[in-house]
Design an enzyme around this catalytic site. Structure first.
Site, PDB file in Angstrom:
ATOM      1  N   ARG A 175       0.846  -1.317  -0.191  1.00 35.70           N
ATOM      2  CA  ARG A 175       0.518  -0.317  -0.009  1.00 35.70           C
ATOM      3  C   ARG A 175       0.718   1.580  -0.209  1.00 35.70           C
ATOM      4  NH1 ARG A 175      -5.232  -1.379   1.457  1.00 35.70           N
ATOM      5  NH2 ARG A 175      -5.796   0.426   0.266  1.00 35.70           N
ATOM      6  N   ARG A 196      -1.486   6.499  -0.154  1.00 36.42           N
ATOM      7  CA  ARG A 196      -1.695   6.591   1.275  1.00 36.42           C
ATOM      8  C   ARG A 196      -1.204   7.351   2.304  1.00 36.42           C
ATOM      9  NH1 ARG A 196      -3.351   0.882   4.573  1.00 36.42           N
ATOM     10  NH2 ARG A 196      -5.472   1.197   4.080  1.00 36.42           N
ATOM     11  N   ASP A 217      -7.161  -1.035  -7.002  1.00 36.69           N
ATOM     12  CA  ASP A 217      -7.915  -2.102  -6.016  1.00 36.69           C
ATOM     13  C   ASP A 217      -8.132  -2.974  -6.026  1.00 36.69           C
ATOM     14  OD1 ASP A 217      -9.095  -0.892  -3.039  1.00 36.69           O
ATOM     15  OD2 ASP A 217      -9.735  -2.164  -3.572  1.00 36.69           O
ATOM     16  N   TYR A 225     -16.283  -9.944   0.421  1.00 32.89           N
ATOM     17  CA  TYR A 225     -16.426  -8.203  -0.268  1.00 32.89           C
ATOM     18  C   TYR A 225     -17.838  -8.423  -0.946  1.00 32.89           C
ATOM     19  CZ  TYR A 225     -12.860  -5.714   1.699  1.00 32.89           C
ATOM     20  OH  TYR A 225     -11.926  -5.467   2.247  1.00 32.89           O
TER      21      TYR A 225
END
Ligand code: CP3
Length: 343
Positions: free
Chosen positions: A25, A29, A75, A151
């Site tokens: 990441r 970020r 993503d 998800y």
């Protein structure tokens, strides 16, 4: 030709001058440079779906942190979207799906995605590869089937993912059907990424740790194994966060690198996973909130424990957004200054 191919050589088990380092990441970020562009551009999804922007943000950590690899800014949720389940990214909350998978008919409606269904990321990879001009390898990635499945069932993040787990217990046949479709989509997508220029790919099983070993072996590992078997042209990294209970089985996958998190003891992981895999990890991201001296000492301790070769220095999970980029740079520099003679 790559000017810095440390990461790829380590993944293949070759001897190296020093341990390569990057951070999960790292793109989008922590850097103020990212926030600046993001503020101009609007929502997260708009950024992911804009190849020029994704390219710019993917390269920022190479410029500003000096890491040994770039990871493409995207993503894992682009796959559910390409299969027919669009997501939204709600500011300060995370992902949200308007529709979720509840029934056999819902699963029937899901398509097996082609790489073209995620054209924006494929284009971003090609563009980033060109812009990097061989400075460092480019990492492609996808979510592991179980994490994507959770998800799609849950519809958002969750502490327990109990709806997704319930589905495994109550609808195992349907669960396998959906996992199969996700797996085929992921293979198509990763192959497209490699064709576009990704030098290595990572499979993120972020919610591995909430399954029992038995469920993991039935609903997660076989699908990861299929992905590993399907990808032959570049090294594959499997990061199953929290899956300490299947380290031996992870070591048997047809992949080059296994990610380890900070709860997994380094020596124990090496002995369970075996000597034929490269290990990636495993600093607690929260270490980077510490004083400089502590960061340097703990980073050296980690390098010693992994030893030279067959190690890619990284955190044990993604970096947190409020970590000071200076502390991140200190972690990166400490790894880069450590030489074989220091071991
Ligand atoms: O590694 C990188 O820097 C490349 C880009 C990347 C993103 N997401 C960008 C992103 C990668 C590799 C991911 C993977 C991802 N996405 C995972 C697996 C890795 C992990 O951390 O476990 C998961 C579970 C997701 C799903 C997801 N995306 C969540 C839960 C969230 C919200 C919370 C968060 O992480 O900020 C996202 C949003 C997201 N994905 C952001 C970024 C830069 C933040 C969006 C913003 O700018 O507000």
């Amino acid at each position: 030709m790559l000017k810095n191919d440390l990461l790829l050589r380590v993944a293949r088990g070759e001897k190296v001058e020093r341990t390569p380092v990057w951070l999960m990441r790292q793109a989008g970020r922590i850097l103020p440079e990212y926030r600046e562009v993001r503020a101009k551009m609007g929502g997260f999804k708009e950024l992911v779906e804009n190849p020029e922007f994704a390219c710019e943000v993917s390269i920022q950590p190479v410029d500003h942190l000096g890491v040994d690899a770039a990871i493409i800014f995207s993503d894992i949720l682009v796959i559910p979207q390409a299969m027919g389940l669009p997501y939204q990214m709600i500011e300060k909350q995370g992902p949200w799906f308007e529709n979720t998978i509840q029934s056999a008919a819902d699963i029937e409606r899901m398509v097996v995605a082609e790489a073209d269904g995620v054209r924006y990321t494929i284009d971003a990879i090609a563009m980033t590869k060109k812009e990097l001009d061989g400075r460092v390898p480019l990492i492609g990635f996808a979510g592991a089937p179980w994490t994507i499945f959770s998800y799609m069932i849950e519809g958002s993040g969750s502490k327990t993912f109990s709806k997704a787990k319930k589905f495994l217990y109550t609808e195992p046949v349907l669960a396998h059907k959906l996992l199969e479709k996700i797996t085929l989509s992921t293979i198509n997508y990763l192959k497209g990424q490699i064709e576009a220029g990704a030098n290595i790919v990572q499979v993120f099983d972020s919610w591995a740790g909430i399954l029992s070993a038995e469920q993991y072996k039935e609903f997660a590992l076989p699908y990861i194994a299929r992905i590993c078997d399907a990808i032959n042209d570049v090294p594959v990294t499997v990061f199953a966060k929290g899956a300490y209970f299947v380290r031996k089985e992870l070591g048997e996958l047809n992949c080059e690198t296994i990610g380890v998190d900070w709860n997994m003891d380094i020596t124990e992981s090496r002995s369970l996973i075996g000597s034929t895999k490269t290990l990636q990890g495993n600093m607690d991201p929260c270490l980077l909130y510490s004083e400089d001296e502590v960061i340097v000492a703990k980073t050296k301790e980690m390098l010693q424990a992994f030893g030279p070769n067959r190690h890619i220095a990284n955190l044990g999970h993604g970096i947190y957004p409020d970590i000071d980029p200076k502390k991140v740079k200190l972690f990166v520099d400490t790894v880069k200054e450590f030489r074989p003679s220091d071991f």
